[in-house]
Scaffold this motif. Structure first.
Motif, short mmCIF file in Angstrom:
data_model
loop_
_atom_site.label_atom_id
_atom_site.label_comp_id
_atom_site.label_asym_id
_atom_site.label_seq_id
_atom_site.Cartn_x
_atom_site.Cartn_y
_atom_site.Cartn_z
N UNK A 53 -21.55 2.84 -1.59
CA UNK A 53 -21.58 4.09 -0.75
C UNK A 53 -22.83 4.26 0.23
N UNK A 54 -23.59 3.07 -0.07
CA UNK A 54 -24.74 3.15 0.75
C UNK A 54 -24.45 2.62 2.25
N UNK A 55 -23.49 1.80 2.23
CA UNK A 55 -22.79 1.33 3.47
C UNK A 55 -21.71 1.95 3.96
N UNK A 56 -21.45 1.82 5.32
CA UNK A 56 -20.54 2.53 5.98
C UNK A 56 -19.20 1.94 5.49
N UNK A 57 -18.22 2.53 5.58
CA UNK A 57 -16.76 2.38 5.16
C UNK A 57 -16.33 1.11 6.28
N UNK A 58 -15.17 0.55 5.68
CA UNK A 58 -14.57 -0.46 6.48
C UNK A 58 -13.76 0.36 7.63
N UNK A 59 -14.10 0.11 8.97
CA UNK A 59 -13.91 1.15 9.96
C UNK A 59 -12.15 0.40 10.55
N UNK A 60 -11.77 -0.75 10.05
CA UNK A 60 -10.49 -1.31 10.32
C UNK A 60 -9.64 -0.62 9.15
N UNK A 61 -10.34 -0.18 8.12
CA UNK A 61 -9.34 0.27 6.91
C UNK A 61 -8.34 -0.89 6.19
N UNK A 62 -8.84 -2.01 6.52
CA UNK A 62 -7.77 -3.46 6.33
C UNK A 62 -7.09 -3.34 5.16
N UNK A 63 -7.69 -3.36 3.89
CA UNK A 63 -7.04 -3.32 2.69
C UNK A 63 -5.99 -2.02 2.40
N UNK A 64 -6.46 -0.85 2.82
CA UNK A 64 -5.48 0.17 2.88
C UNK A 64 -4.48 0.19 3.88
N UNK A 65 -4.51 -0.37 5.04
CA UNK A 65 -3.41 -0.40 6.10
C UNK A 65 -2.75 -1.56 5.57
N UNK A 66 -3.23 -2.87 5.00
CA UNK A 66 -2.35 -3.61 4.41
C UNK A 66 -1.32 -2.97 3.18
N UNK A 67 -1.77 -2.29 2.31
CA UNK A 67 -1.02 -1.55 1.33
C UNK A 67 0.08 -0.76 1.88
N UNK A 68 -0.41 0.02 2.96
CA UNK A 68 0.67 1.17 3.51
C UNK A 68 1.74 0.09 4.12
N UNK A 69 1.34 -0.71 5.12
CA UNK A 69 2.31 -1.55 5.71
C UNK A 69 3.01 -2.25 4.87
N UNK A 70 2.86 -2.59 3.45
CA UNK A 70 3.76 -2.97 2.53
C UNK A 70 4.72 -2.13 2.08
#
Length: 353
Positions: A53-70
Motif C-alpha cells: 500500500x505504500x506504492x500506487x495501485x496499478x493504473x492499468x488494473x491489468x489483473x482485474x481487467x483480465x479477470x473481468x474479461x474472462x
C-alpha cells in the motif's frame, strides 16, 4: 452553500442515495445491496495487498481487467474499471456528450443520469416511459444522440429485450449507446447486451460489483466496449483520476469475480427470495412489477406508500420511497435474506392489520 460556490452550479440538485442508518438490528432493504458477504477469498486477497500500500495501485488494473474479461468473454482491452459504475458513467458522459451531443434517457430511471448532466452542462432529452412503466425503445431509434438505457431499469425493475436494444444501437451508428446493466445478474440468461459489444463499435455496457458480487463498500464498476471506446474513456480517466481503483479494491474484485460458484449460489438465493417476497406482497394486496432485479417495485391502495415507508422505518425496516412524479405512491424493496424478509412482512402485517 457558501458565497464562493460557482453560480453555474447553484441550482445543482445532488443525487440522493438510499439512507445509511447505523442502528442496531436494522433491516436495510433500501439501497439494493447484496445481503450476503463477499466471496470467501476476498478477505485474504485484500489482506495480501497491505505490504504494497505504500506504492500506487496499478493504473492499468491489468489483473482485474483480465479477470473481468474472462468472466464476460471479451478481451482485456475491452474493459475499463472505475470507482463504482457511477464513475464509469461520468467518464462516458464526459467522453461522448457535450452541448451538441445531448443525452437521451427515460423520465423514470436511475436518477444519477440527470445529476451528471447538470454537473457537466449536458443537454438532456427525456423520453417518458409508457403508462405501464415499460420502455418503448422504438422512440430511441435513429435519434442521433448519445443514449443511456438502464436494463433492467431502476426503480421499475423491468427488463427490455436485447433485440430491441440492438435496433437502437443499429439505427444510431454515429452515436454511443450506453446500456447500464447494474442488475443484469438477476435478469436470467441471454439478457445481457455484452454480445452486442463484439458486433457494434458504438455500444457500451456498464456494470457494477455492488449488487451481484457483494462489494458495494469496495466501490468498483466496469464497462465493456470496443477498444476504441475504451481508449476514449481512458483518455478522460488519465486527465481526471489515473489511480481511480485502489489496490485493495482491485484485489477484492479479482477474487470476487473469479469465484463463479459463489456468485451463482448467492444469486440463486436472491432469486428464490425475490419470488417468495413477490408472492407474499401480492397475497397482501400489493401490485408488484415483474422484477428482473434484486429488488421489487410495488404499490398498494391499502395505505399511502409514503406512510408505509415511515411506519416501517419506525420499526427498524428501511425500504425506499420516491417522492417523485408518476411514482410518488410506489415503494422499492431490496431482496434480502429470508430472515430479513420475514422482518419486513411482520412489520407490514402490524401496519396494515
Amino acid at each position: 452553500m457558501s458565497r464562493y460556490f460557482t453560480s453555474t452550479l447553484a441550482a445543482l440538485e445532488p443525487y440522493t442515495p438510499g439512507e445509511q442508518l447505523k442502528i442496531d438490528n436494522l433491516v436495510k432493504l433500501n439501497a439494493n445491496e447484496n445481503p450476503y458477504p463477499p466471496a470467501p477469498g476476498v478477505a485474504a486477497a485484500v489482506a495480501g495487498t497491505v505490504d504494497g500500500l505504500r506504492l500506487y495501485s496499478d493504473l492499468t488494473e491489468a489483473d482485474l481487467c483480465a479477470a473481468i474479461a474472462a468472466h464476460c468473454g471479451v478481451a482485456p482491452e475491452n474493459i475499463l474499471c472505475g470507482n463504482g459504475s457511477d464513475e464509469n458513467l461520468l467518464l462516458a458522459l464526459r467522453a461522448f456528450c457535450d452541448q451538441t451531443h445531448p443525452l437521451a434517457s427515460a423520465d423514470i430511471t436511475y436518477s444519477f443520469y440527470p445529476v451528471l448532466c447538470d454537473l457537466m452542462h449536458i443537454p438532456q432529452h427525456i423520453i417518458p416511459l409508457e403508462e405501464d412503466f415499460t420502455m418503448d425503445l422504438s422512440r430511441y431509434c435513429g435519434l442521433g444522440e448519445t443514449i443511456v438505457i438502464a436494463n433492467p431499469n431502476a426503480p421499475t425493475s423491468l427488463l427490455a429485450p436485447r433485440d430491441a436494444i440492438e435496433e437502437v444501437v443499429r439505427t444510431n451508428p454515429d452515436n454511443v449507446v450506453i446500456v447500464d446493466e447494474a442488475y443484469i445478474a438477476f435478469a436470467g440468461p441471454d439478457a445481457s447486451c455484452v454480445p452486442l459489444t463484439r458486433k457494434y463499435d458504438n455500444v457500451m455496457v456498464v456494470r457494477t460489483f455492488s449488487k451481484s458480487h457483494n462489494l458495494a463498500g469496495a466501490r468498483l464498476g466496469y464497462c465493456v466496449a470496443s477498444a476504441g471506446l475504451i481508449a476514449d474513456m481512458n483518455r478522460v480517466k488519465f486527465s481526471y483520476s489515473p489511480y481511480n481503483v485502489n489496490s485493495m479494491t482491485q484485489a477484492a474484485g479479482k477474487a470476487a469475480i473469479e469465484d463463479e460458484a459463489y456468485f451463482a449460489a448467492t444469486t440463486k438465493k436472491i432469486l428464490s427470495a425475490r419470488a417468495d417476497a413477490a408472492h407474499r406482497l401480492r397475497e397482501r394486496g400489493f401490485w408488484v412489477a415483474e422484477s428482473a432485479t434484486n429488488f421489487l417495485f410495488t404499490t398498494t391502495d391499502r395505505m399511502p406508500c409514503g406512510e408505509i415507508f415511515r411506519r416501517l422505518r419506525e420499526r427498524g425496516v428501511l425500504i425506499r420511497y420516491f417522492n417523485a412524479p408518476r411514482i410518488d405512491n410506489y415503494l422499492r424493496i431490496t431482496v434480502g435474506t429470508p430472515e430479513q424478509m420475514d422482518r419486513l412482512f411482520a412489520g407490514l402485517d402490524e401496519i396494515l392489520g
